[in-house]
Motif scaffolding. Sequence first.
Motif, PDB file in Angstrom:
ATOM      1  N   ARG A 104       0.802  -1.224   0.000  1.00 57.35           N
ATOM      2  CA  ARG A 104       0.000   0.000   0.000  1.00 57.35           C
ATOM      3  C   ARG A 104       0.838   1.279   0.000  1.00 57.35           C
ATOM      4  N   GLY A 105       2.163   1.149   0.104  1.00 65.83           N
ATOM      5  CA  GLY A 105       3.009   2.331   0.125  1.00 65.83           C
ATOM      6  C   GLY A 105       2.863   3.127   1.407  1.00 65.83           C
ATOM      7  N   LEU A 106       2.670   2.426   2.516  1.00 67.35           N
ATOM      8  CA  LEU A 106       2.473   3.049   3.817  1.00 67.35           C
ATOM      9  C   LEU A 106       3.625   2.684   4.746  1.00 67.35           C
ATOM     10  N   THR A 107       3.683   3.329   5.892  1.00 71.16           N
ATOM     11  CA  THR A 107       4.702   2.964   6.867  1.00 71.16           C
ATOM     12  C   THR A 107       4.262   1.722   7.622  1.00 71.16           C
ATOM     13  N   ARG A 108       5.236   0.917   8.021  1.00 68.46           N
ATOM     14  CA  ARG A 108       4.919  -0.279   8.790  1.00 68.46           C
ATOM     15  C   ARG A 108       4.241   0.098  10.103  1.00 68.46           C
ATOM     16  N   GLN A 109       4.705   1.167  10.733  1.00 69.63           N
ATOM     17  CA  GLN A 109       4.133   1.580  12.010  1.00 69.63           C
ATOM     18  C   GLN A 109       2.672   1.999  11.857  1.00 69.63           C
ATOM     19  N   GLY A 110       2.373   2.720  10.785  1.00 70.49           N
ATOM     20  CA  GLY A 110       0.989   3.134  10.543  1.00 70.49           C
ATOM     21  C   GLY A 110       0.089   1.938  10.301  1.00 70.49           C
ATOM     22  N   VAL A 111       0.562   0.992   9.511  1.00 71.42           N
ATOM     23  CA  VAL A 111      -0.228  -0.217   9.255  1.00 71.42           C
ATOM     24  C   VAL A 111      -0.391  -1.014  10.543  1.00 71.42           C
ATOM     25  N   GLN A 112       0.648  -1.069  11.363  1.00 78.60           N
ATOM     26  CA  GLN A 112       0.560  -1.809  12.626  1.00 78.60           C
ATOM     27  C   GLN A 112      -0.542  -1.229  13.511  1.00 78.60           C
ATOM     28  N   ARG A 113      -0.615   0.106  13.595  1.00 78.92           N
ATOM     29  CA  ARG A 113      -1.663   0.743  14.408  1.00 78.92           C
ATOM     30  C   ARG A 113      -3.048   0.377  13.895  1.00 78.92           C
ATOM     31  N   VAL A 114      -3.234   0.446  12.575  1.00 78.66           N
ATOM     32  CA  VAL A 114      -4.534   0.119  11.987  1.00 78.66           C
ATOM     33  C   VAL A 114      -4.846  -1.363  12.184  1.00 78.66           C
ATOM     34  N   ALA A 115      -3.869  -2.221  11.961  1.00 80.20           N
ATOM     35  CA  ALA A 115      -4.085  -3.661  12.112  1.00 80.20           C
ATOM     36  C   ALA A 115      -4.499  -3.987  13.549  1.00 80.20           C
ATOM     37  N   ASP A 116      -3.823  -3.396  14.525  1.00 79.48           N
ATOM     38  CA  ASP A 116      -4.186  -3.639  15.925  1.00 79.48           C
ATOM     39  C   ASP A 116      -5.603  -3.158  16.213  1.00 79.48           C
ATOM     40  N   LEU A 117      -5.986  -2.023  15.646  1.00 85.13           N
ATOM     41  CA  LEU A 117      -7.355  -1.522  15.811  1.00 85.13           C
ATOM     42  C   LEU A 117      -8.369  -2.477  15.191  1.00 85.13           C
ATOM     43  N   LEU A 118      -8.053  -2.966  14.000  1.00 90.12           N
ATOM     44  CA  LEU A 118      -8.956  -3.914  13.337  1.00 90.12           C
ATOM     45  C   LEU A 118      -9.141  -5.174  14.165  1.00 90.12           C
ATOM     46  N   VAL A 119      -8.064  -5.635  14.770  1.00 93.61           N
ATOM     47  CA  VAL A 119      -8.151  -6.819  15.638  1.00 93.61           C
ATOM     48  C   VAL A 119      -8.991  -6.494  16.869  1.00 93.61           C
ATOM     49  N   ASP A 120      -8.738  -5.335  17.481  1.00 98.49           N
ATOM     50  CA  ASP A 120      -9.519  -4.928  18.662  1.00 98.49           C
ATOM     51  C   ASP A 120     -11.005  -4.813  18.361  1.00 98.49           C
ATOM     52  N   LYS A 121     -11.340  -4.371  17.139  1.00 97.12           N
ATOM     53  CA  LYS A 121     -12.744  -4.189  16.752  1.00 97.12           C
ATOM     54  C   LYS A 121     -13.377  -5.478  16.228  1.00 97.12           C
ATOM     55  N   GLY A 122     -12.600  -6.559  16.147  1.00100.70           N
ATOM     56  CA  GLY A 122     -13.133  -7.828  15.673  1.00100.70           C
ATOM     57  C   GLY A 122     -13.267  -7.925  14.163  1.00100.70           C
ATOM     58  N   LEU A 123     -12.605  -7.032  13.435  1.00102.26           N
ATOM     59  CA  LEU A 123     -12.681  -7.049  11.977  1.00102.26           C
ATOM     60  C   LEU A 123     -11.551  -7.845  11.340  1.00102.26           C
ATOM     61  N   ALA A 124     -10.532  -8.143  12.122  1.00101.16           N
ATOM     62  CA  ALA A 124      -9.393  -8.919  11.637  1.00101.16           C
ATOM     63  C   ALA A 124      -8.811  -9.682  12.813  1.00101.16           C
ATOM     64  N   GLU A 125      -7.931 -10.612  12.495  1.00 99.59           N
ATOM     65  CA  GLU A 125      -7.249 -11.378  13.542  1.00 99.59           C
ATOM     66  C   GLU A 125      -5.846 -11.709  13.044  1.00 99.59           C
ATOM     67  N   TYR A 126      -4.979 -11.989  13.988  1.00 99.52           N
ATOM     68  CA  TYR A 126      -3.622 -12.408  13.651  1.00 99.52           C
ATOM     69  C   TYR A 126      -3.560 -13.922  13.679  1.00 99.52           C
ATOM     70  N   GLU A 127      -2.810 -14.469  12.738  1.00 99.32           N
ATOM     71  CA  GLU A 127      -2.564 -15.910  12.757  1.00 99.32           C
ATOM     72  C   GLU A 127      -1.066 -16.150  12.602  1.00 99.32           C
ATOM     73  N   THR A 128      -0.651 -17.322  12.971  1.00 94.89           N
ATOM     74  CA  THR A 128       0.758 -17.681  12.916  1.00 94.89           C
ATOM     75  C   THR A 128       1.266 -17.628  11.486  1.00 94.89           C
ATOM     76  N   ASN A 129       2.475 -17.123  11.346  1.00 94.01           N
ATOM     77  CA  ASN A 129       3.126 -17.034  10.045  1.00 94.01           C
ATOM     78  C   ASN A 129       4.161 -18.154   9.973  1.00 94.01           C
ATOM     79  N   PRO A 130       3.944 -19.161   9.132  1.00 99.76           N
ATOM     80  CA  PRO A 130       4.905 -20.256   9.050  1.00 99.76           C
ATOM     81  C   PRO A 130       6.285 -19.822   8.537  1.00 99.76           C
ATOM     82  N   ALA A 131       6.347 -18.673   7.833  1.00104.33           N
ATOM     83  CA  ALA A 131       7.620 -18.204   7.280  1.00104.33           C
ATOM     84  C   ALA A 131       8.401 -17.319   8.248  1.00104.33           C
ATOM     85  N   HIS A 132       7.732 -16.855   9.309  1.00104.84           N
ATOM     86  CA  HIS A 132       8.397 -15.932  10.228  1.00104.84           C
ATOM     87  C   HIS A 132       7.737 -16.042  11.596  1.00104.84           C
TER      88      HIS A 132
END
Length: 158
Positions: A66-94
């Motif tokens: 998306r051409g965004l900063t990792r920190q900005g995406v991290q904030r949004v991703a955490d918000l999405l998880v908090d709001k129940g719109l997304a979730e984190y899953e294990t990354n087999p590559a990392h």
Amino acid sequence: MNGPPSPYPHGPMLTDAALTVYRLNGQFLALGDALARPAGITVAWWQVLSAVLGTPMSVAGIARLRGLTRQGVQRVADLLVDKGLAEYETNPAHRRAKLLCPTAAGRAAIEAIDPDLEAAADRVIGALGHEGLLEVVDALKRLSAALEFDPADLKSMP
């Protein structure tokens, strides 16, 4: 009086392109806000959620896409998880870089936007034509690719 030609004739063209893209960005953000608001999300949330609809991605991967900063995406991703719109899953590559994926509620929010997004697209295609819009998108992609360089490399030699 016109005076001698500028030794820098191309700078104004790039400036015009940049100013046009800035205006276009503002127009897209306004449109995105109008489309996303009724679905209960923001444009930033939409940007991140839509990146992972097909395949879960790491925050760093979303930021690159998306051409965004990792920190900005991290904030949004955490918000999405908090709001129940997304979730984190294990990354087999990392081990530490989890993958973000939408929940059913996240997918529903994006799907709620689709009818109005289609109406907006129809309006733009009505103005430009199908081929015209494809040409614009292609030109924007080529411009983006041409700008893939480190601006530090532009410093003039002393």
